[in-house]
Design a protein around this motif. Structure first.
Motif, PDB file in Angstrom:
ATOM      1  N   TYR A   1     -23.297 -34.466   3.826  1.00 60.32           N
ATOM      2  CA  TYR A   1     -22.828 -35.817   3.986  1.00 60.32           C
ATOM      3  C   TYR A   1     -23.932 -36.650   3.524  1.00 60.32           C
ATOM      4  O   TYR A   1     -25.247 -36.504   3.655  1.00 60.32           O
ATOM      5  CB  TYR A   1     -22.673 -36.127   5.518  1.00 60.32           C
TER       6      TYR A   1
ATOM      7  N   THR B   1     -25.723 -40.184   3.714  1.00 56.19           N
ATOM      8  CA  THR B   1     -25.975 -41.175   4.693  1.00 56.19           C
ATOM      9  C   THR B   1     -27.103 -42.020   4.345  1.00 56.19           C
ATOM     10  O   THR B   1     -27.942 -41.856   3.367  1.00 56.19           O
ATOM     11  CB  THR B   1     -26.399 -40.564   6.145  1.00 56.19           C
TER      12      THR B   1
ATOM     13  N   VAL C   1     -27.237 -35.235   4.980  1.00 57.84           N
ATOM     14  CA  VAL C   1     -26.922 -34.288   5.917  1.00 57.84           C
ATOM     15  C   VAL C   1     -26.484 -33.192   5.527  1.00 57.84           C
ATOM     16  O   VAL C   1     -25.197 -33.175   4.949  1.00 57.84           O
ATOM     17  CB  VAL C   1     -26.359 -35.100   7.277  1.00 57.84           C
TER      18      VAL C   1
ATOM     19  N   ALA D   1     -24.312 -30.309   6.476  1.00 55.51           N
ATOM     20  CA  ALA D   1     -23.675 -29.926   7.743  1.00 55.51           C
ATOM     21  C   ALA D   1     -23.268 -28.569   7.647  1.00 55.51           C
ATOM     22  O   ALA D   1     -22.998 -28.294   8.576  1.00 55.51           O
ATOM     23  CB  ALA D   1     -22.484 -31.008   7.784  1.00 55.51           C
TER      24      ALA D   1
ATOM     25  N   GLU E   1     -23.875 -25.067  19.078  1.00 52.38           N
ATOM     26  CA  GLU E   1     -24.370 -26.172  19.773  1.00 52.38           C
ATOM     27  C   GLU E   1     -23.748 -27.554  18.860  1.00 52.38           C
ATOM     28  O   GLU E   1     -23.289 -27.425  17.888  1.00 52.38           O
ATOM     29  CB  GLU E   1     -25.846 -26.432  19.982  1.00 52.38           C
ATOM     30  N   SER E   2     -23.915 -28.893  19.871  1.00 55.11           N
ATOM     31  CA  SER E   2     -23.658 -29.916  19.166  1.00 55.11           C
ATOM     32  C   SER E   2     -24.227 -30.230  17.860  1.00 55.11           C
ATOM     33  O   SER E   2     -25.456 -29.921  17.949  1.00 55.11           O
ATOM     34  CB  SER E   2     -23.725 -30.987  20.377  1.00 55.11           C
ATOM     35  N   GLY E   3     -23.375 -30.415  16.983  1.00 57.48           N
ATOM     36  CA  GLY E   3     -23.985 -30.940  15.642  1.00 57.48           C
ATOM     37  C   GLY E   3     -24.190 -29.611  14.549  1.00 57.48           C
ATOM     38  O   GLY E   3     -24.812 -29.862  13.687  1.00 57.48           O
ATOM     39  N   SER E   4     -23.686 -28.571  15.044  1.00 54.48           N
ATOM     40  CA  SER E   4     -23.948 -27.372  14.405  1.00 54.48           C
ATOM     41  C   SER E   4     -23.066 -27.336  13.118  1.00 54.48           C
ATOM     42  O   SER E   4     -22.962 -26.569  12.033  1.00 54.48           O
ATOM     43  CB  SER E   4     -23.659 -26.027  15.181  1.00 54.48           C
ATOM     44  N   GLY E   5     -21.739 -27.942  13.137  1.00 49.33           N
ATOM     45  CA  GLY E   5     -21.124 -28.131  11.987  1.00 49.33           C
ATOM     46  C   GLY E   5     -19.383 -27.818  12.045  1.00 49.33           C
ATOM     47  O   GLY E   5     -18.772 -27.668  11.462  1.00 49.33           O
ATOM     48  N   LYS E   6     -19.173 -27.497  13.501  1.00 50.70           N
ATOM     49  CA  LYS E   6     -17.700 -27.101  13.763  1.00 50.70           C
ATOM     50  C   LYS E   6     -16.750 -28.029  13.343  1.00 50.70           C
ATOM     51  O   LYS E   6     -15.857 -27.724  12.810  1.00 50.70           O
ATOM     52  CB  LYS E   6     -17.826 -26.726  15.290  1.00 50.70           C
ATOM     53  N   SER E   7     -16.871 -29.319  13.757  1.00 48.12           N
ATOM     54  CA  SER E   7     -15.647 -30.028  13.282  1.00 48.12           C
ATOM     55  C   SER E   7     -15.802 -30.404  11.924  1.00 48.12           C
ATOM     56  O   SER E   7     -14.568 -30.716  11.319  1.00 48.12           O
ATOM     57  CB  SER E   7     -16.113 -31.476  14.294  1.00 48.12           C
ATOM     58  N   THR E   8     -16.745 -30.394  11.398  1.00 50.22           N
ATOM     59  CA  THR E   8     -16.846 -30.323   9.698  1.00 50.22           C
ATOM     60  C   THR E   8     -16.069 -29.215   9.118  1.00 50.22           C
ATOM     61  O   THR E   8     -15.220 -29.692   8.331  1.00 50.22           O
ATOM     62  CB  THR E   8     -18.557 -30.336   9.252  1.00 50.22           C
TER      63      THR E   8
ATOM     64  N   GLN F   1     -11.926 -33.836   4.784  1.00 47.05           N
ATOM     65  CA  GLN F   1     -13.237 -34.208   4.009  1.00 47.05           C
ATOM     66  C   GLN F   1     -13.147 -33.133   2.812  1.00 47.05           C
ATOM     67  O   GLN F   1     -12.455 -32.124   2.917  1.00 47.05           O
ATOM     68  CB  GLN F   1     -14.336 -33.739   4.928  1.00 47.05           C
TER      69      GLN F   1
ATOM     70  N   GLN G   1     -10.859 -33.349  19.729  1.00 51.29           N
ATOM     71  CA  GLN G   1     -11.185 -33.253  20.942  1.00 51.29           C
ATOM     72  C   GLN G   1     -10.791 -34.675  21.637  1.00 51.29           C
ATOM     73  O   GLN G   1     -10.453 -34.576  22.892  1.00 51.29           O
ATOM     74  CB  GLN G   1     -12.852 -33.296  21.041  1.00 51.29           C
TER      75      GLN G   1
ATOM     76  N   HIS H   1     -16.992 -25.334  23.538  1.00 53.21           N
ATOM     77  CA  HIS H   1     -18.608 -24.990  24.045  1.00 53.21           C
ATOM     78  C   HIS H   1     -18.387 -24.021  25.233  1.00 53.21           C
ATOM     79  O   HIS H   1     -19.367 -23.416  25.493  1.00 53.21           O
ATOM     80  CB  HIS H   1     -19.042 -26.007  24.601  1.00 53.21           C
TER      81      HIS H   1
HETATM   82  N1  LIG Z   1     -19.061 -38.365   8.537  1.00 55.79           N
HETATM   83  C1  LIG Z   1     -20.129 -38.015   8.445  1.00 55.79           C
HETATM   84  N2  LIG Z   1     -21.367 -38.592   7.765  1.00 55.79           N
HETATM   85  C2  LIG Z   1     -22.607 -38.131   8.107  1.00 55.79           C
HETATM   86  N3  LIG Z   1     -22.810 -37.117   8.838  1.00 55.79           N
HETATM   87  C3  LIG Z   1     -21.942 -36.428   9.450  1.00 55.79           C
HETATM   88  C4  LIG Z   1     -20.525 -36.745   9.496  1.00 55.79           C
HETATM   89  N4  LIG Z   1     -19.807 -36.034  10.148  1.00 55.79           N
HETATM   90  C5  LIG Z   1     -20.701 -35.256  10.934  1.00 55.79           C
HETATM   91  N5  LIG Z   1     -21.984 -35.492  10.537  1.00 55.79           N
HETATM   92  C6  LIG Z   1     -23.343 -34.770  10.764  1.00 55.79           C
HETATM   93  O1  LIG Z   1     -23.045 -33.224  10.423  1.00 55.79           O
HETATM   94  C7  LIG Z   1     -23.472 -32.665  11.368  1.00 55.79           C
HETATM   95  C8  LIG Z   1     -22.293 -31.779  11.885  1.00 55.79           C
HETATM   96  O2  LIG Z   1     -21.438 -32.455  12.618  1.00 55.79           O
HETATM   97  P1  LIG Z   1     -20.188 -31.800  13.136  1.00 55.79           P
HETATM   98  O3  LIG Z   1     -19.442 -33.094  13.608  1.00 55.79           O
HETATM   99  O4  LIG Z   1     -19.365 -30.951  12.258  1.00 55.79           O
HETATM  100  O5  LIG Z   1     -20.830 -31.279  14.393  1.00 55.79           O
HETATM  101  P2  LIG Z   1     -20.097 -30.398  15.700  1.00 55.79           P
HETATM  102  O6  LIG Z   1     -20.477 -28.780  15.910  1.00 55.79           O
HETATM  103  O7  LIG Z   1     -18.647 -30.503  15.528  1.00 55.79           O
HETATM  104  O8  LIG Z   1     -20.635 -30.811  16.845  1.00 55.79           O
HETATM  105  P3  LIG Z   1     -20.136 -31.371  18.392  1.00 55.79           P
HETATM  106  O9  LIG Z   1     -20.319 -30.001  19.076  1.00 55.79           O
HETATM  107  O10 LIG Z   1     -20.910 -32.384  19.055  1.00 55.79           O
HETATM  108  O11 LIG Z   1     -18.580 -31.769  18.307  1.00 55.79           O
HETATM  109  C9  LIG Z   1     -24.324 -33.263  12.263  1.00 55.79           C
HETATM  110  O12 LIG Z   1     -25.560 -33.254  12.017  1.00 55.79           O
HETATM  111  C10 LIG Z   1     -23.462 -34.644  12.316  1.00 55.79           C
HETATM  112  O13 LIG Z   1     -24.382 -35.721  12.612  1.00 55.79           O
END
Ligand SMILES: Nc1ncnc2c1ncn2[C@@H]1O[C@H](COP(=O)(O)OP(=O)(O)OP(=O)(O)O)[C@@H](O)[C@H]1O
Ligand SMILES: [Mg+2]
Length: 272
Positions: free
Chosen positions: A12, A14, A19, A21, A40-47, A56, A87, A200
């Motif tokens: 991504y 920014t 970033v 991801a 963990e949070s921010g590990s890239g799961k939702s991406t 995306q 979520q 989680h």
């Molecule tokens: N649209 C975006 N623009 C910039 N950075 C992003 C964007 N979406 C996610 N990120 C970054 O990419 C990384 C992975 O984010 P993601 O949302 O995939 O994590 P996650 O594992 O789903 O976390 P959570 O458990 O908190 O939902 C994080 O560092 C987040 O800040």
């Protein structure tokens, strides 16, 4: 195999810089399996969920659905096989639509006819444990858990072959959560639906998922059968995740088929 992820990366841009991801992800999801994605949070799961559903675009790599590259599949309704629930239900529910319209919308788009549609909406509501009485409500007139169940009903309306569930039970009470998990198990058994289950809450996975993958800062550190997660985790990071989140009492852990780690715990279980 229904879904194949090959060499996927996502960066991504920014204001603060790039970033990264996801990095070089390779993964396969089979027909009729529940695949748990943890980390963990921010590990890239939702991406990952966003890439598979084409919300995306990946920076590198390919994603194949039933052997077809998803980036080359057109938008005209052919992508109904894969549905996602996020979520936060507010993300997928239009606040100006009533429950009836919300659940009906995917059926309308795919031209399911009138009378059949009404029955199907009621059937879908019942499936997620809601009665007909909610049909005329707006999302703002529902609780968080009820909204989430509407989002699930909407996603199931078109009988997807792959359901991506991104932390869908975190707003639910334990009884409703169990009900939704049982529904997903039933859909897997009856219709061979595949589920990518992002969570989680490792505790629920022992009796629910078939395989798992662990993401750490955008990289896949371990994949395997769910029994491996609880009994023989390989990566240090997986062990840390388990230790941080599992039920602490060894007798409860033993009952749920979870890992017993220390000698003291073994003794405690034997006594119990
Ligand atoms: N649209 C975006 N623009 C910039 N950075 C992003 C964007 N979406 C996610 N990120 C970054 O990419 C990384 C992975 O984010 P993601 O949302 O995939 O994590 P996650 O594992 O789903 O976390 P959570 O458990 O908190 O939902 C994080 O560092 C987040 O800040
Ligand atoms: Mg997320």
């Amino acid at each position: 195999m229904v879904l194949k992820i090959e060499g996927i990366a996502k960066a991504y841009e920014t204001k603060q810089g790039v970033v990264q991801a996801l990095k070089d992800i390779n993964l396969v999801i089979n027909k009729g399996e529940i695949f748990a994605l943890i980390g963990e949070s921010g590990s890239g799961k939702s991406t990952m969920a966003e890439l598979i559903t084409r919300l995306q675009k990946p920076s590198a790599g390919s994603i194949y659905w039933e052997e077809q590259n998803i980036l080359s599949i057109g938008n005209n309704g052919t992508y109904r096989d894969i549905q996602v629930v996020f979520q936060n239900p507010d993300r997928s529910l239009n606040p100006k639509m009533k429950v009836q319209q919300l659940v009906e919308e995917p059926l309308l788009i795919h031209r399911v006819n009138g009378e059949e549609r009404k029955n199907k909406v009621i059937h879908l509501l019942n499936m997620v444990g809601l009665s007909e009485q909610y049909i005329d409500r707006f999302p703002s007139q529902l609780s968080g858990g009820q909204k989430q169940r509407i989002a699930i009903a909407r996603a199931l309306a078109l009988q997807p072959k792959l359901l991506i569930a991104d932390e869908i039970t975190s707003a639910l009470d334990p009884i409703t959560e169990r009900q939704i998990l049982n529904l997903l198990l039933e859909l897997k058994e009856k219709h061979q639906m595949s589920i990518l289950f992002i969570t989680h809450n490792l505790d629920i996975l022992a009796s629910f998922a078939d395989r798992f993958a662990v993401l750490q800062r955008g990289q896949l550190v371990e994949t395997g059968a769910i029994s491996q997660l609880f009994h023989q985790p390989k990566a240090l990071y997986t062990k840390k995740l388990l230790d941080a989140s599992l039920i602490k009492h060894p007798i409860l852990r033993e009952k749920r088929g979870l890992r017993i780690t220390t000698k003291k715990e073994k003794q405690e279980v034997n006594i119990g």
